[in-house]
Design a protein around this motif. Structure first.
Motif: not given
Ligand SMILES: [Zn+2]
Length: 171
Positions: A52, A65, A28, A43-48, A24-26
């Motif tokens: 996700l 996550t 990386g 890494q997924g984009a912020a707040r997906q 998840d975004w946090s």
């Protein structure tokens, strides 16, 4: 560690096909360390959020996550997602150790920490212009990333990561 998702594969099931990770975004930093350990990690984009879970299901990724709320929701497709909850208070090293231990993984050939591409040995002479002069004095082995063409060598950073990986894998 919490694991959720129906049909979560046993650690042994990873022997033939190494798991691919979606962070998840946090997370990386963890994604970069997983690449150093030789695993594919995106890494997924912020707040997906839900997206996700969908992406993990679609691509067969193990979802990592730090948001426990995400794990309370059901995956969009039955049995498709293995998700692990990673404490955000852990250091990258501790997070990596947790993933490696809980999934029974061993370090593989390192991948590019930036893009996850494969690292290919390359003759020193062909990249000499890109090697810092002091490094060229004491290193003869170099690697180029097949994805982003970044140059790597076994410097102090690499050694530090290798040491952490050995600790994480309990070897
Ligand atoms: Zn790369």
């Amino acid at each position: 560690m919490e694991a959720c998702g129906l049909g979560a594969p046993a650690a042994k099931g990873f022997a033939a096909t190494p798991p691919r990770f979606l962070c998840d975004w946090s997370l990386g930093g963890l994604a970069r360390w997983l690449r150093a350990a030789g695993y594919e990690a995106r890494q997924g984009a912020a707040r997906q959020g839900d997206r996700l879970l969908e992406e993990a299901a679609r691509g067969g990724f193990v979802l990592l996550t730090s948001e426990s709320r995400l794990l309370e929701r059901r995956p969009p497709r039955e049995g498709a997602v293995l998700a692990l909850w990673i404490p955000s208070a852990f250091s990258k090293r501790e997070q990596l150790a947790m993933v490696m231990r809980d999934l029974g993984l061993q370090p593989r050939a390192a991948r590019c920490m930036a893009c996850g591409g494969e690292l290919q040995p390359t003759p020193k002479e062909s990249v000499r212009a890109r090697i810092p002069p002091r490094t060229a004095l004491w290193r003869d082995e170099y690697f180029l990333c097949a994805g982003c063409d970044r140059l790597f060598w076994r410097g102090t950073h690499w050694e530090r990561i290798s040491g952490a990986l050995r600790v994480a894998a309990g070897t």
